[in-house]
Every structure is written in structure tokens, then in C-alpha cells.
Design a protein around this motif. Structure first.
Motif, PDB file in Angstrom:
ATOM      1  N   PHE A  38       0.829  -1.208   0.000  1.00  0.00           N
ATOM      2  CA  PHE A  38       0.000   0.000   0.000  1.00  0.00           C
ATOM      3  C   PHE A  38       0.865   1.261   0.000  1.00  0.00           C
ATOM      4  O   PHE A  38       0.551   2.233  -0.684  1.00  0.00           O
ATOM      5  CB  PHE A  38      -0.936   0.022   1.213  1.00  0.00           C
ATOM      6  CG  PHE A  38      -2.129  -0.870   1.060  1.00  0.00           C
ATOM      7  CD1 PHE A  38      -2.996  -0.719  -0.006  1.00  0.00           C
ATOM      8  CD2 PHE A  38      -2.378  -1.860   1.985  1.00  0.00           C
ATOM      9  CE1 PHE A  38      -4.095  -1.541  -0.153  1.00  0.00           C
ATOM     10  CE2 PHE A  38      -3.469  -2.687   1.855  1.00  0.00           C
ATOM     11  CZ  PHE A  38      -4.336  -2.532   0.788  1.00  0.00           C
ATOM     12  N   ALA A  39       1.943   1.255   0.760  1.00  0.00           N
ATOM     13  CA  ALA A  39       2.807   2.440   0.840  1.00  0.00           C
ATOM     14  C   ALA A  39       3.469   2.723  -0.500  1.00  0.00           C
ATOM     15  O   ALA A  39       3.475   3.870  -0.968  1.00  0.00           O
ATOM     16  CB  ALA A  39       3.858   2.245   1.931  1.00  0.00           C
ATOM     17  N   TRP A  40       4.046   1.690  -1.134  1.00  0.00           N
ATOM     18  CA  TRP A  40       4.730   1.916  -2.422  1.00  0.00           C
ATOM     19  C   TRP A  40       3.743   2.325  -3.500  1.00  0.00           C
ATOM     20  O   TRP A  40       4.020   3.212  -4.311  1.00  0.00           O
ATOM     21  CB  TRP A  40       5.499   0.674  -2.855  1.00  0.00           C
ATOM     22  CG  TRP A  40       6.706   0.423  -2.019  1.00  0.00           C
ATOM     23  CD1 TRP A  40       6.954  -0.667  -1.244  1.00  0.00           C
ATOM     24  CD2 TRP A  40       7.844   1.276  -1.851  1.00  0.00           C
ATOM     25  NE1 TRP A  40       8.161  -0.545  -0.614  1.00  0.00           N
ATOM     26  CE2 TRP A  40       8.723   0.643  -0.965  1.00  0.00           C
ATOM     27  CE3 TRP A  40       8.192   2.518  -2.351  1.00  0.00           C
ATOM     28  CZ2 TRP A  40       9.938   1.198  -0.572  1.00  0.00           C
ATOM     29  CZ3 TRP A  40       9.396   3.078  -1.961  1.00  0.00           C
ATOM     30  CH2 TRP A  40      10.250   2.420  -1.081  1.00  0.00           C
ATOM     31  N   THR A  41       2.573   1.698  -3.518  1.00  0.00           N
ATOM     32  CA  THR A  41       1.569   2.053  -4.516  1.00  0.00           C
ATOM     33  C   THR A  41       1.132   3.502  -4.344  1.00  0.00           C
ATOM     34  O   THR A  41       1.032   4.254  -5.315  1.00  0.00           O
ATOM     35  CB  THR A  41       0.364   1.111  -4.415  1.00  0.00           C
ATOM     36  OG1 THR A  41       0.812  -0.234  -4.558  1.00  0.00           O
ATOM     37  CG2 THR A  41      -0.673   1.417  -5.470  1.00  0.00           C
ATOM     38  N   SER A  42       0.890   3.902  -3.102  1.00  0.00           N
ATOM     39  CA  SER A  42       0.484   5.287  -2.840  1.00  0.00           C
ATOM     40  C   SER A  42       1.572   6.265  -3.247  1.00  0.00           C
ATOM     41  O   SER A  42       1.287   7.327  -3.813  1.00  0.00           O
ATOM     42  CB  SER A  42       0.169   5.460  -1.356  1.00  0.00           C
ATOM     43  OG  SER A  42      -0.868   4.609  -0.970  1.00  0.00           O
ATOM     44  N   MET A  43       2.814   5.910  -2.962  1.00  0.00           N
ATOM     45  CA  MET A  43       3.923   6.802  -3.304  1.00  0.00           C
ATOM     46  C   MET A  43       4.042   6.955  -4.824  1.00  0.00           C
ATOM     47  O   MET A  43       4.221   8.073  -5.326  1.00  0.00           O
ATOM     48  CB  MET A  43       5.229   6.266  -2.732  1.00  0.00           C
ATOM     49  CG  MET A  43       6.388   7.195  -2.958  1.00  0.00           C
ATOM     50  SD  MET A  43       7.907   6.702  -2.163  1.00  0.00           S
ATOM     51  CE  MET A  43       8.062   5.009  -2.592  1.00  0.00           C
ATOM     52  N   ILE A  45       1.673   6.629  -7.030  1.00  0.00           N
ATOM     53  CA  ILE A  45       0.531   7.404  -7.506  1.00  0.00           C
ATOM     54  C   ILE A  45       0.745   8.888  -7.245  1.00  0.00           C
ATOM     55  O   ILE A  45       0.518   9.728  -8.122  1.00  0.00           O
ATOM     56  CB  ILE A  45      -0.774   6.903  -6.853  1.00  0.00           C
ATOM     57  CG1 ILE A  45      -1.132   5.526  -7.395  1.00  0.00           C
ATOM     58  CG2 ILE A  45      -1.920   7.880  -7.084  1.00  0.00           C
ATOM     59  CD1 ILE A  45      -2.267   4.844  -6.671  1.00  0.00           C
ATOM     60  N   LEU A  46       1.208   9.232  -6.034  1.00  0.00           N
ATOM     61  CA  LEU A  46       1.449  10.642  -5.721  1.00  0.00           C
ATOM     62  C   LEU A  46       2.519  11.246  -6.620  1.00  0.00           C
ATOM     63  O   LEU A  46       2.369  12.371  -7.111  1.00  0.00           O
ATOM     64  CB  LEU A  46       1.854  10.793  -4.251  1.00  0.00           C
ATOM     65  CG  LEU A  46       0.735  10.682  -3.233  1.00  0.00           C
ATOM     66  CD1 LEU A  46       1.309  10.640  -1.825  1.00  0.00           C
ATOM     67  CD2 LEU A  46      -0.236  11.825  -3.374  1.00  0.00           C
ATOM     68  N   ASN A  49       1.115  11.688 -10.117  1.00  0.00           N
ATOM     69  CA  ASN A  49       0.184  12.813 -10.173  1.00  0.00           C
ATOM     70  C   ASN A  49       0.896  14.159 -10.092  1.00  0.00           C
ATOM     71  O   ASN A  49       0.342  15.171 -10.492  1.00  0.00           O
ATOM     72  CB  ASN A  49      -0.841  12.713  -9.038  1.00  0.00           C
ATOM     73  CG  ASN A  49      -1.858  11.636  -9.298  1.00  0.00           C
ATOM     74  OD1 ASN A  49      -1.966  11.114 -10.399  1.00  0.00           O
ATOM     75  ND2 ASN A  49      -2.610  11.289  -8.279  1.00  0.00           N
ATOM     76  N   SER A 115       5.704  16.189   4.131  1.00  0.00           N
ATOM     77  CA  SER A 115       4.455  15.699   3.533  1.00  0.00           C
ATOM     78  C   SER A 115       3.251  16.540   3.936  1.00  0.00           C
ATOM     79  O   SER A 115       2.234  16.526   3.239  1.00  0.00           O
ATOM     80  CB  SER A 115       4.209  14.242   3.916  1.00  0.00           C
ATOM     81  OG  SER A 115       3.808  14.142   5.274  1.00  0.00           O
ATOM     82  N   ASN A 123      -3.483  15.059  -5.211  1.00  0.00           N
ATOM     83  CA  ASN A 123      -4.446  14.009  -4.900  1.00  0.00           C
ATOM     84  C   ASN A 123      -5.399  13.741  -6.051  1.00  0.00           C
ATOM     85  O   ASN A 123      -6.221  12.845  -5.976  1.00  0.00           O
ATOM     86  CB  ASN A 123      -5.234  14.393  -3.639  1.00  0.00           C
ATOM     87  CG  ASN A 123      -5.913  13.209  -3.010  1.00  0.00           C
ATOM     88  OD1 ASN A 123      -5.506  12.076  -3.211  1.00  0.00           O
ATOM     89  ND2 ASN A 123      -6.955  13.479  -2.250  1.00  0.00           N
TER      90      ASN A 123
END
Length: 141
Positions: A38-43, A45-46, A49, A115, A123
Motif C-alpha cells: 500500500f505504501a509503495w503504490t500510494s507513493m 501514484i502521488l 500525479n 508531507s 491528490n
């Protein structure tokens, strides 16, 4: 019945056989793997974006992978050195065996503080989108 055999027999059995240890270890690794994903995927994506244009996505993701690789190399090297140094010397806290943990919390706290300044625009996926209706533009037209 003596004091050693009184109560919590199943827990004592599991601890003696090591079953509880392995069950907890497997549960911890399961949670660690999912939190890591979850952390790597979120990073990613951010960071994607945050790309100003669609043609920068490859460059930005490549740079992100380089930074991740460097931190995977430097992190254990520095932490191992700090831990080794701290157990060889008899200094008080935080320079005792906790030094590696204290030192690793410093970049975390700096990253957390930085952050807090991430703009809300990161976002929302905006790379390659129309400014007015946020629909993906077709480059083949």
C-alpha cells in the motif's frame, strides 16, 4: 498440581513448542507485506500525479526508482554501522543500542513534516488531462 502446571496450559504449550512465535511471526510478515504494498503504490501514484506533463512520467518514475534503490542500499549500511558502534560503547540513551532506531526516526520525521506541505492538487490525477473537464486528451488527433 504444582505452580508450573496451573492455568494457561495451551499458551504454555504453544510457547514451549514455538507455535505461538511462528504464528505471530507469520501474522506480522503478512501485515508488513500488505502495508509495504500500500505504501509503495500510494507513493508511485502521488509522484505520478505530481508530473507537470504526461511526457515527464517516465523520467519522474525512473528518478523515483533510483532514489528508492539508493535508500535501500544506504539505509542498512548506515543503520548497521550505527548499531555496531553503539553496542561497542557504553554511552547513555540515545547513544546506546537504541542509536540506530533513533537515527532512523529522524528522516521519517523530516519526511512527515515535508508531507504536510503536499498540495491537494497531487491528490487528483491531472497529467495528460483537459484543464476544464479532466478527461484524458487523445494524442493521436
Amino acid at each position: 498440581m504444582n505452580g508450573d502446571q496451573h492455568g494457561f496450559g495451551i499458551i504454555k504449550f504453544l510457547l514451549q513448542g514455538g507455535y505461538l512465535f511462528w504464528a505471530l511471526l507469520v501474522a506480522e510478515l503478512y501485515l508488513l507485506m500488505h502495508a509495504d504494498a500500500f505504501a509503495w503504490t500510494s507513493m508511485f501514484i502521488l509522484v505520478s500525479n505530481a508530473a507537470p506533463r504526461k511526457d515527464y512520467l517516465g523520467y519522474i518514475n525512473g528518478l523515483l526508482n533510483q532514489v528508492i534503490g539508493i535508500t535501500y542500499m544506504v539505509g542498512p549500511l548506515v543503520s548497521g554501522y550505527l548499531w555496531s558502534w553503539s553496542i561497542k560503547h557504553a554511552f547513555p540513551y540515545p547513544f546506546n543500542s537504541h542509536l540506530a532506531w533513533v537515527a532512523s526516526s529522524i528522516p521519517f520525521l523530516i519526511g512527515w513534516y515535508i508531507s504536510l506541505g503536499i498540495p491537494e492538487s497531487v491528490n487528483v490525477f491531472a497529467s495528460g488531462c483537459d484543464e476544464q473537464n479532466h478527461s484524458v486528451s487523445d494524442d493521436n488527433e
